[in-house]
Design a protein around this motif. Structure first.
Motif, short mmCIF file in Angstrom:
data_model
loop_
_atom_site.label_atom_id
_atom_site.label_comp_id
_atom_site.label_asym_id
_atom_site.label_seq_id
_atom_site.Cartn_x
_atom_site.Cartn_y
_atom_site.Cartn_z
N ILE A 110 0.87 -1.19 0.00
CA ILE A 110 0.00 0.00 0.00
C ILE A 110 0.90 1.23 0.00
CG2 ILE A 110 -1.77 1.30 1.22
CD1 ILE A 110 -2.72 -1.33 2.44
N LYS A 111 0.67 2.11 -0.97
CA LYS A 111 1.46 3.33 -1.10
C LYS A 111 0.53 4.53 -1.23
CE LYS A 111 5.82 1.93 -1.25
NZ LYS A 111 6.87 2.48 -0.34
N THR A 112 1.11 5.68 -1.00
CA THR A 112 0.37 6.93 -1.12
C THR A 112 0.70 7.58 -2.46
OG1 THR A 112 0.46 7.24 1.27
CG2 THR A 112 -0.04 9.18 -0.07
N ARG A 113 -0.26 8.25 -3.02
CA ARG A 113 -0.08 8.96 -4.29
C ARG A 113 1.17 9.83 -4.23
NH1 ARG A 113 -5.28 12.27 -5.88
NH2 ARG A 113 -4.71 13.14 -3.87
N GLY A 114 1.98 9.77 -5.28
CA GLY A 114 3.20 10.55 -5.35
C GLY A 114 4.45 9.80 -4.90
N GLN A 115 4.25 8.71 -4.18
CA GLN A 115 5.40 7.94 -3.71
C GLN A 115 5.98 7.09 -4.85
OE1 GLN A 115 3.81 5.84 -0.19
NE2 GLN A 115 5.16 7.13 1.06
#
Lengths: 113, 113
Positions: free
Chosen positions: B12-17
């Motif tokens: 799970i990652k955050t937008r922009g990462q």
């Protein structure tokens, strides 16, 4: 460009009935054609492949497919459906280099007891 | 004989990462391909690596990059993650000269929030 079209995103059959999953390809030259199966949360497993040898190809788990150049089709069949056949099925085509595969959008097979 | 392995299983990652996915090919295989499978869709070809070089690329932006190591394992890197990058990422391996026999790993499920 190569492409495949799978007719019917969902197919339901009764246990013991014939399974027929349809695939048509678009290719300017005789391609390599494949059927893959995908069970939930798993990768793709090769069922069978056509590589310009015999037009009737036998695969694993009792599946077979027939390459028909005149109809640009490569339909997947199994004489008698089993509950364990319930899965997502993908038709794919590659060019002769085999470097790039083009997949259809898949057909979800449900087997009714 | 170990098949194709991928890590991690879920991410799970955050937008922009940025994210890095890893793949170890089946024993004896020297060519690795990466595919993106969005929910309800067929796999889409990203690129293929052979002899540590990108040999062919699908229609994906430069945010998607890869690498192949001398032991034939491979990484897929995605920069500046977008919500639309959420998908199952599949790695497939084959042996040069038998490129129509691709073996797929179980995939990495990437969720971008």
């Amino acid at each position: 460009a190569q492409s495949v079209t799978q007719l019917g995103s969902h197919v339901s059959v009764s246990e013991g009935a014939l399974v027929l999953l349809r695939c048509n390809y678009s290719s300017s030259v005789p391609p390599y054609l494949f059927w893959y199966v995908q069970y939930p949360n798993q990768g793709l497993q090769l069922l069978l492949k056509y590589t310009s040898a015999a037009t009737l190809v036998k695969g694993i788990n009792g599946f077979e497919a027939e390459f028909k150049k005149s109809e640009t089709s490569f339909h997947l069949t199994k004489p008698s459906a089993h509950m364990s056949d319930a899965a997502e099925y993908f038709c794919a085509v590659s060019d002769l280099t085999g470097n790039q595969f083009y997949f259809g959008t898949g057909t979800s097979l449900t087997v009714i007891p | 004989d170990a098949g194709v392995t991928q890590s991690p299983t879920h991410l799970i990652k955050t937008r922009g990462q940025q994210v890095t996915l890893r793949c170890s090919p089946k024993s004896g295989h020297d060519t690795v391909s990466w595919y993106q499978q969005a929910l309800g869709q067929g796999p889409q070809f990203i690129f293929q690596y052979y002899e540590e070089e990108e040999r062919q690329r699908g229609n994906f932006p430069d945010r998607f990059s890869g690498h192949q190591f001398p032991n034939y394992s491979s990484e897929l890197n995605v920069n500046a993650l977008l919500l639309g990058d959420s998908a199952l990422y599949l790695c497939a391996s084959t042996r040069q000269g038998i490129t129509y026999e691709q073996y797929f790993g179980p995939g990495t499920r990437l969720t971008v929030t």
